[in-house]
Design a protein around this motif. Structure first.
Motif, mmCIF file in Angstrom:
data_model
loop_
_atom_site.group_PDB
_atom_site.id
_atom_site.type_symbol
_atom_site.label_atom_id
_atom_site.label_comp_id
_atom_site.label_asym_id
_atom_site.label_seq_id
_atom_site.Cartn_x
_atom_site.Cartn_y
_atom_site.Cartn_z
ATOM 1 N N LYS A 241 44.655 39.140 53.421
ATOM 2 C CA LYS A 241 45.848 39.813 52.573
ATOM 3 C C LYS A 241 46.828 38.774 52.064
ATOM 4 C CE LYS A 241 45.278 44.150 54.782
ATOM 5 N NZ LYS A 241 45.800 45.440 55.629
ATOM 6 N N ILE B 66 45.518 36.846 49.040
ATOM 7 C CA ILE B 66 45.480 37.722 47.622
ATOM 8 C C ILE B 66 47.082 37.863 47.327
ATOM 9 C CG2 ILE B 66 45.419 40.117 47.040
ATOM 10 C CD1 ILE B 66 42.743 40.347 48.510
ATOM 11 N N GLU C 6 48.350 37.054 43.665
ATOM 12 C CA GLU C 6 49.127 37.783 42.877
ATOM 13 C C GLU C 6 50.503 37.115 42.265
ATOM 14 O OE1 GLU C 6 50.011 41.190 45.456
ATOM 15 O OE2 GLU C 6 48.141 42.219 44.919
ATOM 16 N N THR D 273 46.158 40.055 39.354
ATOM 17 C CA THR D 273 46.721 41.458 39.988
ATOM 18 C C THR D 273 45.696 42.558 40.003
ATOM 19 O OG1 THR D 273 47.034 42.201 37.751
ATOM 20 C CG2 THR D 273 48.906 41.258 38.597
ATOM 21 N N SER D 274 44.376 41.820 39.812
ATOM 22 C CA SER D 274 43.220 42.732 39.866
ATOM 23 C C SER D 274 42.754 42.759 41.310
ATOM 24 C CB SER D 274 41.934 42.517 38.729
ATOM 25 O OG SER D 274 41.817 41.075 38.736
ATOM 26 N N LEU D 275 42.913 42.215 42.265
ATOM 27 C CA LEU D 275 42.298 42.006 43.389
ATOM 28 C C LEU D 275 43.119 43.057 44.429
ATOM 29 C CD1 LEU D 275 41.895 38.350 44.094
ATOM 30 C CD2 LEU D 275 40.096 39.992 43.155
ATOM 31 N N THR D 276 42.785 44.387 44.125
ATOM 32 C CA THR D 276 43.696 45.518 44.525
ATOM 33 C C THR D 276 43.025 46.093 45.889
ATOM 34 O OG1 THR D 276 42.768 46.900 43.129
ATOM 35 C CG2 THR D 276 44.702 46.125 42.366
ATOM 36 N N THR D 277 41.716 45.823 46.219
ATOM 37 C CA THR D 277 41.299 46.474 47.538
ATOM 38 C C THR D 277 40.917 45.499 48.561
ATOM 39 O OG1 THR D 277 39.125 46.443 46.231
ATOM 40 C CG2 THR D 277 40.543 48.635 46.432
ATOM 41 N N PRO D 278 41.906 44.974 49.184
ATOM 42 C CA PRO D 278 41.759 43.734 50.184
ATOM 43 C C PRO D 278 40.368 44.064 51.414
ATOM 44 C CG PRO D 278 43.968 44.237 49.914
ATOM 45 C CD PRO D 278 43.357 45.291 49.323
ATOM 46 N N TYR E 181 36.850 43.097 50.341
ATOM 47 C CA TYR E 181 36.587 41.441 50.135
ATOM 48 C C TYR E 181 36.264 40.919 51.632
ATOM 49 C CZ TYR E 181 38.977 42.753 45.941
ATOM 50 O OH TYR E 181 39.300 43.268 44.550
ATOM 51 N N GLU F 214 43.813 36.400 33.146
ATOM 52 C CA GLU F 214 44.466 36.350 34.505
ATOM 53 C C GLU F 214 43.964 35.005 35.230
ATOM 54 O OE1 GLU F 214 45.866 40.643 36.280
ATOM 55 O OE2 GLU F 214 44.005 39.739 37.166
#
Length: 208
Positions: A8, A11, A15, A20-25, A28, A43
């Motif tokens: 987290k 990420i 950011e 900004t596209s790694l939205t679902t920690p 991963y 990006e």
């Protein structure tokens, strides 16, 4: 490093650098360091700009300014700089990625043709479906990608030879318009820093 920093927080750093596209920690795992999350070329290239710019992030924009037929500026994009990562960290990354001793031969030939200091990083996805290169001088960042429109694998022998020469040729041409600059060296690592931070690794012993 990702395990120690935490996904987290890592990420959050991404950011701050513009990804900004790694939205679902929760999706991963530690494979995130090897490309386990989808990121656009725009990006990723923007994030590498942070390394080139001493840790400062300039948000990307599509229009720099608008002028009328008399040359009066009607609108102009601002920089809105933010310090995404520490200056020392950015300089350390650039120092590593610009080291000619650790570059692949295909990258080295392209970079040497530029006759200037360049930092580069390549990447390949599973089955050679994608090949990437991100590279920068102190004043210019360029990212490039190659792959098939239908996402089918490329031949291994070809994948590694596609994108780097294209990137190198473009950089050689466009850098004619930019002054030659060198990366600023990072500060020396303090003598009292932990051994792993000073490049000392005393491994080699197996335990069960």
């Amino acid at each position: 490093a990702l395990y120690l920093a935490g996904i987290k927080d890592s990420i959050a750093t991404a950011e701050a650098m513009g990804i900004t596209s790694l939205t679902t920690p929760d999706r991963y795992g530690l494979t995130l360091v090897l490309g386990g999350g989808e990121v656009s070329l725009l990006e990723l290239t923007s994030a590498y700009g942070v390394f080139a710019n001493d840790g400062l992030r300039n948000p990307y924009r599509t229009i720099l300014k608008v002028e009328d037929n008399k040359g009066n500026v009607l609108e102009e994009a601002g920089f809105n700089q933010t310090q995404a990562i520490p200056q020392q960290t950015a300089r350390q990354i650039s120092d590593i990625l610009s080291d000619p001793e650790v570059r692949l031969s295909t990258i080295t030939s392209s970079v040497e043709n530029l006759h200037r200091q360049v930092a580069t990083k390549t990447g390949t996805t599973n089955d050679y479906r994608d090949v990437w290169i991100e590279g920068y001088t102190p004043n210019l960042v360029v990212g490039a990608w190659a792959g098939k429109n239908d996402n089918t694998p490329m031949d291994k022998k070809v994948a590694g030879l596609i994108i780097t020469p294209v990137w190198g040729a473009f950089m050689a041409e466009i850098n004619k318009d930019y002054p030659k600059e060198s990366f600023k060296k990072p500060d020396p690592t303090p003598a009292d820093a932990k051994p792993v931070l000073r490049g000392i690794w005393k491994g080699g012993v197996s335990y069960k």
